[in-house]
Design a protein around this motif. Structure first.
Motif, PDB file in Angstrom:
ATOM      1  N   GLU A  10       1.325  -5.579   1.592  1.00 50.20           N
ATOM      2  CA  GLU A  10       0.392  -5.607   2.723  1.00 50.20           C
ATOM      3  C   GLU A  10       0.288  -4.243   3.404  1.00 50.20           C
ATOM      4  OE1 GLU A  10      -1.796  -7.841   3.835  1.00 50.20           O
ATOM      5  OE2 GLU A  10      -1.276  -9.074   2.116  1.00 50.20           O
ATOM      6  N   ILE A  11       1.410  -3.557   3.567  1.00 53.41           N
ATOM      7  CA  ILE A  11       1.387  -2.216   4.175  1.00 53.41           C
ATOM      8  C   ILE A  11       0.586  -1.270   3.286  1.00 53.41           C
ATOM      9  CG2 ILE A  11       2.811  -0.196   4.723  1.00 53.41           C
ATOM     10  CD1 ILE A  11       4.943  -2.199   5.757  1.00 53.41           C
ATOM     11  N   ALA A  12       0.808  -1.323   1.980  1.00 51.70           N
ATOM     12  CA  ALA A  12       0.075  -0.460   1.055  1.00 51.70           C
ATOM     13  C   ALA A  12      -1.417  -0.795   1.044  1.00 51.70           C
ATOM     14  CB  ALA A  12       0.675  -0.560  -0.338  1.00 51.70           C
ATOM     15  N   LEU A  13      -1.757  -2.072   1.138  1.00 51.34           N
ATOM     16  CA  LEU A  13      -3.168  -2.467   1.195  1.00 51.34           C
ATOM     17  C   LEU A  13      -3.804  -2.024   2.511  1.00 51.34           C
ATOM     18  CD1 LEU A  13      -2.992  -6.056  -0.337  1.00 51.34           C
ATOM     19  CD2 LEU A  13      -4.252  -4.108  -1.285  1.00 51.34           C
ATOM     20  N   GLN A  14      -3.073  -2.182   3.600  1.00 57.77           N
ATOM     21  CA  GLN A  14      -3.596  -1.823   4.913  1.00 57.77           C
ATOM     22  C   GLN A  14      -3.892  -0.330   5.008  1.00 57.77           C
ATOM     23  OE1 GLN A  14      -1.016  -2.985   8.119  1.00 57.77           O
ATOM     24  NE2 GLN A  14      -2.465  -2.397   9.686  1.00 57.77           N
ATOM     25  N   THR A  15      -3.104   0.482   4.345  1.00 53.83           N
ATOM     26  CA  THR A  15      -3.297   1.929   4.372  1.00 53.83           C
ATOM     27  C   THR A  15      -4.161   2.413   3.202  1.00 53.83           C
ATOM     28  OG1 THR A  15      -1.185   2.213   3.228  1.00 53.83           O
ATOM     29  CG2 THR A  15      -1.168   2.384   5.633  1.00 53.83           C
ATOM     30  N   HIS A  16      -4.670   1.497   2.411  1.00 52.70           N
ATOM     31  CA  HIS A  16      -5.576   1.760   1.290  1.00 52.70           C
ATOM     32  C   HIS A  16      -4.922   2.501   0.125  1.00 52.70           C
ATOM     33  CE1 HIS A  16      -8.804   0.227   3.761  1.00 52.70           C
ATOM     34  NE2 HIS A  16      -8.408   1.038   4.730  1.00 52.70           N
ATOM     35  N   VAL A  17      -3.601   2.546   0.103  1.00 49.59           N
ATOM     36  CA  VAL A  17      -2.895   3.125  -1.039  1.00 49.59           C
ATOM     37  C   VAL A  17      -3.046   2.178  -2.226  1.00 49.59           C
ATOM     38  CG1 VAL A  17      -0.645   3.857  -1.919  1.00 49.59           C
ATOM     39  CG2 VAL A  17      -1.299   4.407   0.426  1.00 49.59           C
ATOM     40  N   LEU A  18      -2.940   0.895  -1.961  1.00 48.86           N
ATOM     41  CA  LEU A  18      -3.276  -0.115  -2.958  1.00 48.86           C
ATOM     42  C   LEU A  18      -4.655  -0.639  -2.601  1.00 48.86           C
ATOM     43  CD1 LEU A  18      -0.002  -2.206  -3.442  1.00 48.86           C
ATOM     44  CD2 LEU A  18      -0.844  -0.308  -4.820  1.00 48.86           C
ATOM     45  N   LEU A  41       3.560   4.332   8.265  1.00 48.30           N
ATOM     46  CA  LEU A  41       3.358   3.038   8.917  1.00 48.30           C
ATOM     47  C   LEU A  41       4.603   2.171   8.789  1.00 48.30           C
ATOM     48  CD1 LEU A  41       1.650   0.946  10.387  1.00 48.30           C
ATOM     49  CD2 LEU A  41       0.698   0.280   8.156  1.00 48.30           C
ATOM     50  N   ALA A  42       5.206   2.146   7.622  1.00 49.43           N
ATOM     51  CA  ALA A  42       6.407   1.337   7.409  1.00 49.43           C
ATOM     52  C   ALA A  42       7.528   1.759   8.361  1.00 49.43           C
ATOM     53  CB  ALA A  42       6.871   1.465   5.958  1.00 49.43           C
ATOM     54  N   VAL A  43       7.763   3.054   8.455  1.00 52.63           N
ATOM     55  CA  VAL A  43       8.824   3.559   9.336  1.00 52.63           C
ATOM     56  C   VAL A  43       8.506   3.234  10.791  1.00 52.63           C
ATOM     57  CG1 VAL A  43       9.905   5.670  10.211  1.00 52.63           C
ATOM     58  CG2 VAL A  43       9.589   5.356   7.745  1.00 52.63           C
ATOM     59  N   LEU A  45       6.668   0.763  11.994  1.00 50.96           N
ATOM     60  CA  LEU A  45       6.825  -0.672  12.247  1.00 50.96           C
ATOM     61  C   LEU A  45       8.294  -1.038  12.449  1.00 50.96           C
ATOM     62  CD1 LEU A  45       4.294  -2.140   9.657  1.00 50.96           C
ATOM     63  CD2 LEU A  45       4.070  -2.175  12.149  1.00 50.96           C
ATOM     64  N   VAL A  46       9.175  -0.433  11.663  1.00 53.77           N
ATOM     65  CA  VAL A  46      10.606  -0.715  11.808  1.00 53.77           C
ATOM     66  C   VAL A  46      11.115  -0.131  13.123  1.00 53.77           C
ATOM     67  CG1 VAL A  46      12.904  -0.254  10.851  1.00 53.77           C
ATOM     68  CG2 VAL A  46      11.032  -0.927   9.335  1.00 53.77           C
ATOM     69  N   ARG A  47      10.722   1.091  13.436  1.00 53.35           N
ATOM     70  CA  ARG A  47      11.167   1.736  14.692  1.00 53.35           C
ATOM     71  C   ARG A  47      10.745   0.939  15.922  1.00 53.35           C
ATOM     72  NH1 ARG A  47       9.683   7.841  13.415  1.00 53.35           N
ATOM     73  NH2 ARG A  47      11.555   8.375  12.263  1.00 53.35           N
ATOM     74  N   GLN A  48       9.564   0.349  15.854  1.00 54.49           N
ATOM     75  CA  GLN A  48       9.053  -0.421  16.989  1.00 54.49           C
ATOM     76  C   GLN A  48       9.575  -1.854  17.001  1.00 54.49           C
ATOM     77  OE1 GLN A  48       4.780  -0.172  17.124  1.00 54.49           O
ATOM     78  NE2 GLN A  48       4.785   2.036  17.418  1.00 54.49           N
ATOM     79  N   HIS A  49      10.434  -2.175  16.033  1.00 53.78           N
ATOM     80  CA  HIS A  49      11.040  -3.509  15.947  1.00 53.78           C
ATOM     81  C   HIS A  49       9.982  -4.610  15.888  1.00 53.78           C
ATOM     82  CE1 HIS A  49      14.818  -1.519  16.806  1.00 53.78           C
ATOM     83  NE2 HIS A  49      14.274  -0.984  17.880  1.00 53.78           N
ATOM     84  N   HIS A  61      14.723   2.619   5.586  1.00 49.99           N
ATOM     85  CA  HIS A  61      14.957   3.115   4.227  1.00 49.99           C
ATOM     86  C   HIS A  61      14.756   1.996   3.194  1.00 49.99           C
ATOM     87  CE1 HIS A  61      16.437   5.947   1.298  1.00 49.99           C
ATOM     88  NE2 HIS A  61      17.325   5.066   0.873  1.00 49.99           N
ATOM     89  N   ALA A  62      15.224   0.806   3.501  1.00 51.09           N
ATOM     90  CA  ALA A  62      15.049  -0.324   2.582  1.00 51.09           C
ATOM     91  C   ALA A  62      13.566  -0.640   2.393  1.00 51.09           C
ATOM     92  CB  ALA A  62      15.793  -1.553   3.090  1.00 51.09           C
ATOM     93  N   LEU A  63      12.817  -0.583   3.483  1.00 48.04           N
ATOM     94  CA  LEU A  63      11.388  -0.860   3.400  1.00 48.04           C
ATOM     95  C   LEU A  63      10.657   0.239   2.632  1.00 48.04           C
ATOM     96  CD1 LEU A  63       8.820  -2.407   3.974  1.00 48.04           C
ATOM     97  CD2 LEU A  63       8.849  -1.514   6.312  1.00 48.04           C
ATOM     98  N   THR A  64      10.959   1.491   2.905  1.00 52.21           N
ATOM     99  CA  THR A  64      10.271   2.576   2.193  1.00 52.21           C
ATOM    100  C   THR A  64      10.649   2.603   0.713  1.00 52.21           C
ATOM    101  OG1 THR A  64      11.915   4.209   2.919  1.00 52.21           O
ATOM    102  CG2 THR A  64       9.888   4.005   4.233  1.00 52.21           C
ATOM    103  N   ASP A  65      11.890   2.253   0.387  1.00 55.89           N
ATOM    104  CA  ASP A  65      12.273   2.152  -1.027  1.00 55.89           C
ATOM    105  C   ASP A  65      11.465   1.072  -1.734  1.00 55.89           C
ATOM    106  OD1 ASP A  65      14.108   4.190  -0.908  1.00 55.89           O
ATOM    107  OD2 ASP A  65      15.879   2.883  -0.937  1.00 55.89           O
ATOM    108  N   LEU A  66      11.345  -0.083  -1.097  1.00 58.52           N
ATOM    109  CA  LEU A  66      10.579  -1.179  -1.678  1.00 58.52           C
ATOM    110  C   LEU A  66       9.099  -0.810  -1.775  1.00 58.52           C
ATOM    111  CD1 LEU A  66      10.552  -4.021  -2.831  1.00 58.52           C
ATOM    112  CD2 LEU A  66      10.360  -4.888  -0.497  1.00 58.52           C
ATOM    113  N   LEU A  67       8.600  -0.129  -0.781  1.00 58.32           N
ATOM    114  CA  LEU A  67       7.209   0.321  -0.789  1.00 58.32           C
ATOM    115  C   LEU A  67       6.972   1.292  -1.952  1.00 58.32           C
ATOM    116  CD1 LEU A  67       4.496   0.237   0.687  1.00 58.32           C
ATOM    117  CD2 LEU A  67       5.356   2.037   2.180  1.00 58.32           C
ATOM    118  N   SER A  68       7.899   2.198  -2.154  1.00 58.37           N
ATOM    119  CA  SER A  68       7.800   3.150  -3.263  1.00 58.37           C
ATOM    120  C   SER A  68       7.797   2.429  -4.613  1.00 58.37           C
ATOM    121  CB  SER A  68       8.958   4.142  -3.203  1.00 58.37           C
ATOM    122  OG  SER A  68       8.880   5.060  -4.254  1.00 58.37           O
ATOM    123  N   GLU A  69       8.690   1.469  -4.770  1.00 53.68           N
ATOM    124  CA  GLU A  69       8.743   0.683  -6.012  1.00 53.68           C
ATOM    125  C   GLU A  69       7.450  -0.091  -6.225  1.00 53.68           C
ATOM    126  OE1 GLU A  69      12.156  -1.893  -5.927  1.00 53.68           O
ATOM    127  OE2 GLU A  69      13.482  -0.233  -5.389  1.00 53.68           O
TER     128      GLU A  69
END
Length: 104
Positions: A10-18, A41-43, A45-49, A61-69
């Motif tokens: 969803e994050i990748a779609l929202q930012t048009h990367v996917l 955006l991922a970072v 969203l996590v920072r803003q809880h 880091h877990a979210l950005t790793d998963l996003l990268s994969e």
């Protein structure tokens, strides 16, 4: 697809990367789009809880790793569109030519 994976998609779609193919409804990676916006955006969203990413328990880091994969696993174009089939055929031809050259 588990819930964490769905968040990354969803994050990748929202930012048009996917992107989603409008004809076949297949998700693919648009390599013309800078993926840094998805990671930012991922970072953020996590920072803003944000509850949306609560499963990652403040671990950006877990979210950005998963996003990268997720991004790297996506096809570079819709696998059902004629342009994708032509690109796949061209890559296969080039690969066969390179294999022939190695044999010579």
């Amino acid at each position: 697809m588990d819930h964490k994976q769905a968040i990354a998609v969803e994050i990748a779609l929202q930012t048009h990367v996917l992107q989603t193919c409008p004809v076949h409804n297949e998700i693919f990676y648009d390599d013309d789009v800078d993926p840094s916006s998805a990671f930012a955006l991922a970072v953020e969203l996590v920072r803003q809880h944000k509850p949306y990413v609560g499963e990652f328990e403040d671990d950006a880091h877990a979210l950005t790793d998963l996003l990268s994969e997720t991004i790297s696993a996506a096809p570079r174009c819709c696998p059902h569109c004629p342009s994708a089939m032509a690109a796949t055929s061209a890559m296969a031809t080039k690969s066969a030519e390179q294999a022939t050259l190695r044999l010579i």
